[in-house]
Write a protein that holds these residues in place. Structure first.
Motif, PDB file in Angstrom:
ATOM      1  N   VAL A 181       0.805  -1.190  -0.165  1.00  0.00           N
ATOM      2  CA  VAL A 181      -0.036   0.176   0.129  1.00  0.00           C
ATOM      3  C   VAL A 181       1.003   1.225   0.012  1.00  0.00           C
ATOM      4  O   VAL A 181       0.689   2.086  -0.793  1.00  0.00           O
ATOM      5  CB  VAL A 181      -0.781  -0.064   1.331  1.00  0.00           C
TER       6      VAL A 181
ATOM      7  N   SER B 265       0.959   3.638  -3.241  1.00  0.00           N
ATOM      8  CA  SER B 265       0.367   5.165  -3.209  1.00  0.00           C
ATOM      9  C   SER B 265       1.460   6.183  -3.601  1.00  0.00           C
ATOM     10  O   SER B 265       1.131   6.999  -4.318  1.00  0.00           O
ATOM     11  CB  SER B 265       0.089   5.180  -1.573  1.00  0.00           C
TER      12      SER B 265
ATOM     13  N   GLU C  43      -5.367   3.395  -1.103  1.00  0.00           N
ATOM     14  CA  GLU C  43      -5.197   2.265  -0.238  1.00  0.00           C
ATOM     15  C   GLU C  43      -6.063   1.017  -0.593  1.00  0.00           C
ATOM     16  O   GLU C  43      -5.670  -0.080  -0.502  1.00  0.00           O
ATOM     17  CB  GLU C  43      -5.282   2.785   1.069  1.00  0.00           C
TER      18      GLU C  43
END
Length: 297
Positions: free
Chosen positions: A264, A268, A285
């Motif tokens: 994640v 991101s 996310e």
């Protein structure tokens, strides 16, 4: 979904955009939880696409649609069951025929009450817009496809299958070459992944990508996204390419046995670097986590 919304998600009809003869859009004005709303006219009837969030917004939409229709029969459809798109349908009872696909009707019945409670927790402004909501039942439910003849103009309602939700639907206006996508497409925003296990797990990144590949293969002249500025077929390509990158980069990291938290974090950072102007970073996310769950499926 825990993020609070401070702005009032009110529909305003002061900046209506005509994108084809007898086909207008009430734009979202980039206000959170306000959708782009379509009014599509034929010689005998008018189709409204989306209600706005709650009865007060739906009353604004209905009044505008009645003035536009000038006595023509009214129909209503929604691209999916989420509150800003469908939780005003009760206002149209007795005024318009409400039609959706079977999966969306099931979503509205089974998931609607939970989403009503969840969205009421997003802030006072949203809660006020949801006051008095009664979840409406459609008048007409179809399977995969429905052609609605408005009189000299046929509008194609097409269920896409599971993607952003289980009951997603696109609305095609072939004679004007216009496509309403709902939240399958947002302009200048990361794809909204309502991935909230164990309760919200209907979104599918892989199915969503497959849908976008099909839509992008037959590009229309005009694309009306669920949220954001009206555009052309490049909006479809943007979402397709983003979802492809999101899947590939997530699965590459999953193959290396990297932890979900690290995936994640890296995904991101990568996506923000690739799309620095896009809004909706909170959905990175959930998008990565959803695709982690679909790895090797």
């Amino acid at each position: 979904m825990a993020e609070q919304v401070s702005s009032d998600p009110v529909v305003q009809v002061g900046e209506v955009q005509e994108i084809a003869p007898d086909l207008v859009v009430i734009p979202d004005r980039n206000v959170p939880l306000v959708p782009n709303i379509g009014i599509i006219g034929g010689k005998e009837a008018v189709l409204i696409v989306e209600t706005g969030m709650g009865p007060s917004n739906a009353e604004i939409v209905l009044k505008f649609a009645e003035e536009h229709a000038r006595g023509r029969k009214l129909y209503l459809t929604t691209t999916h069951f989420h509150p800003e798109h469908a939780f005003g349908a009760q206002v149209f009872a007795g005024k318009a025929t409400f039609l959706v696909n079977q999966a969306q009707a099931d979503d509205l019945r089974t998931k609607g009450p939970g989403y009503l409670g969840m969205f009421r927790g997003l802030g006072d402004a949203v809660a006020r817009r949801l006051e008095g909501v009664e979840l409406a039942q459609p008048d007409v439910v179809y399977g995969q496809a429905y052609d609605l003849d408005l009189g000299g103009r046929v509008v194609q309602l097409r269920a896409t299958g599971r993607a952003h939700s289980r009951g997603d639907q696109v609305v095609k206006v072939p004679d004007a070459d216009v496509l309403f996508t709902g939240d399958l497409v947002e302009a200048g925003q990361f794809a909204i992944f309502p991935w909230f296990p164990p309760h919200g797990v209907d979104v599918s990144g892989t199915r969503w990508l497959a849908v976008m590949q099909c839509l992008a293969a037959e590009p229309p002249r005009v694309v009306v996204p669920g949220h954001g500025a009206i555009g052309d077929a490049s909006l479809l390509a943007d979402v397709r390419d983003y979802l492809t990158l999101l899947r590939d980069e997530t699965w590459t990291r999953r193959d290396s046995a990297m932890s979900e938290g690290t995936i994640v974090e890296e995904i991101s950072a990568l996506m923000i670097q690739r799309y620095p102007e896009w809004a909706g970073r909170e959905w990175l996310e959930t998008g990565a986590k959803c695709l982690c769950s679909e790895h090797s499926v």
